[in-house]
Write a protein that holds these residues in place. Structure first.
Motif, short mmCIF file in Angstrom:
data_model
loop_
_atom_site.label_atom_id
_atom_site.label_comp_id
_atom_site.label_asym_id
_atom_site.label_seq_id
_atom_site.Cartn_x
_atom_site.Cartn_y
_atom_site.Cartn_z
N HIS A 28 0.87 -1.17 0.00
CA HIS A 28 0.00 0.00 0.00
C HIS A 28 0.91 1.22 0.00
O HIS A 28 1.56 1.52 1.00
CB HIS A 28 -0.91 -0.01 1.23
CG HIS A 28 -1.84 -1.19 1.26
ND1 HIS A 28 -3.16 -1.08 0.94
CD2 HIS A 28 -1.63 -2.49 1.55
CE1 HIS A 28 -3.74 -2.26 1.04
NE2 HIS A 28 -2.82 -3.14 1.41
N PHE A 29 0.95 1.92 -1.15
CA PHE A 29 1.89 3.00 -1.37
C PHE A 29 1.14 4.31 -1.53
O PHE A 29 0.19 4.41 -2.32
CB PHE A 29 2.72 2.71 -2.63
CG PHE A 29 3.94 3.53 -2.78
CD1 PHE A 29 5.04 3.33 -1.96
CD2 PHE A 29 4.02 4.53 -3.73
CE1 PHE A 29 6.19 4.08 -2.10
CE2 PHE A 29 5.16 5.30 -3.89
CZ PHE A 29 6.24 5.07 -3.06
N LYS A 30 1.54 5.34 -0.78
CA LYS A 30 0.88 6.64 -0.81
C LYS A 30 1.40 7.44 -2.01
O LYS A 30 2.60 7.63 -2.17
CB LYS A 30 1.17 7.40 0.48
CG LYS A 30 0.32 8.63 0.67
CD LYS A 30 0.72 9.40 1.91
CE LYS A 30 0.57 8.59 3.17
NZ LYS A 30 0.90 9.35 4.38
N ILE A 31 0.45 7.91 -2.85
CA ILE A 31 0.80 8.70 -4.02
C ILE A 31 0.18 10.08 -3.87
O ILE A 31 -1.01 10.20 -3.57
CB ILE A 31 0.30 8.03 -5.31
CG1 ILE A 31 1.04 6.73 -5.51
CG2 ILE A 31 0.47 8.95 -6.50
CD1 ILE A 31 0.63 5.97 -6.72
N ILE A 32 0.99 11.12 -4.06
CA ILE A 32 0.51 12.50 -3.95
C ILE A 32 0.38 13.08 -5.36
O ILE A 32 1.35 13.15 -6.11
CB ILE A 32 1.48 13.35 -3.10
CG1 ILE A 32 1.59 12.75 -1.71
CG2 ILE A 32 1.01 14.79 -3.05
CD1 ILE A 32 2.70 13.32 -0.88
N GLU A 33 -0.84 13.47 -5.71
CA GLU A 33 -1.13 14.05 -7.02
C GLU A 33 -1.67 15.45 -6.78
O GLU A 33 -2.84 15.62 -6.44
CB GLU A 33 -2.14 13.22 -7.78
CG GLU A 33 -1.64 11.84 -8.12
CD GLU A 33 -2.72 10.96 -8.73
OE1 GLU A 33 -3.91 11.15 -8.40
OE2 GLU A 33 -2.38 10.08 -9.51
N GLY A 34 -0.84 16.43 -6.96
CA GLY A 34 -1.26 17.81 -6.70
C GLY A 34 -1.50 18.01 -5.22
O GLY A 34 -0.61 17.82 -4.40
N LYS A 35 -2.73 18.38 -4.86
CA LYS A 35 -3.08 18.59 -3.45
C LYS A 35 -3.70 17.35 -2.82
O LYS A 35 -3.81 17.26 -1.61
CB LYS A 35 -4.04 19.77 -3.33
CG LYS A 35 -3.41 21.09 -3.71
CD LYS A 35 -4.38 22.22 -3.55
CE LYS A 35 -3.75 23.54 -3.97
NZ LYS A 35 -4.69 24.66 -3.87
#
Length: 162
Positions: A28-35
């Protein structure tokens, strides 16, 4: 040197996930897309674990649309939310790079039966043991009249034949 060790200790996770090479895992990998940020799940086979301490990484391989894809994850990264073991594997190697050349069933890893799933098996066995006497008592009460009926019918057939 002790200052470096102190910094690394602060960056390490307290409870690293319990998995090893050969296990099929969901990362389970956290991905940040913009805000916004979301969690993406990457499922595959752990083929290698490298380094130690805070820089420890593991490589996960999966087949996506017929193409092998490998991704390296840092174990102590805050972006790795959790690593969930889907299927424990039984291997005798530290690095499974030979899997890259294997295709289809040849790329399968035997499933480990016992050690990792033993806790779950014990819990289900304990639950089955505690439920079994109650179920057995109900079945003997219900089965007693049913078992008696064929015995009576058999005696009556013997009496008519004599």
């Amino acid at each position: 040197m002790s200052e470096i060790m102190a910094i690394e200790a602060a960056q390490m996770k307290e409870n690293p996930d319990n998995f090893k090479v050969g296990d099929t895992v969901k990362v389970h990998f956290k991905i940040i897309e913009g805000k916004s940020e979301r969690i993406q799940i990457y499922e595959g086979l752990v083929i290698a674990m490298k380094n130690s301490r805070a820089g420890k990484t593991f490589t996960v391989r999966k087949i996506s649309y017929g193409v092998g894809v490998e991704r390296v994850f840092p174990l102590h990264s805050p972006k790795v939310v959790k690593v969930e073991v889907v299927r424990p594997g039984k291997v005798r190697r530290a690095k499974l790079y030979y899997i890259r050349e294997k295709i289809g069933k040849g790329a399968k890893i035997k499933e480990l039966i016992g050690k990792k799933g033993a806790k779950a098996d014990r819990k289900t066995a304990a639950a089955a043991v505690s439920v079994a006497p109650a179920v057995a008592a109900e079945t003997t009460e219900a089965a007693a009249p049913v078992d008696a009926a064929p015995a009576v019918a058999q005696q009556s057939t013997e009496a008519t034949q004599s």
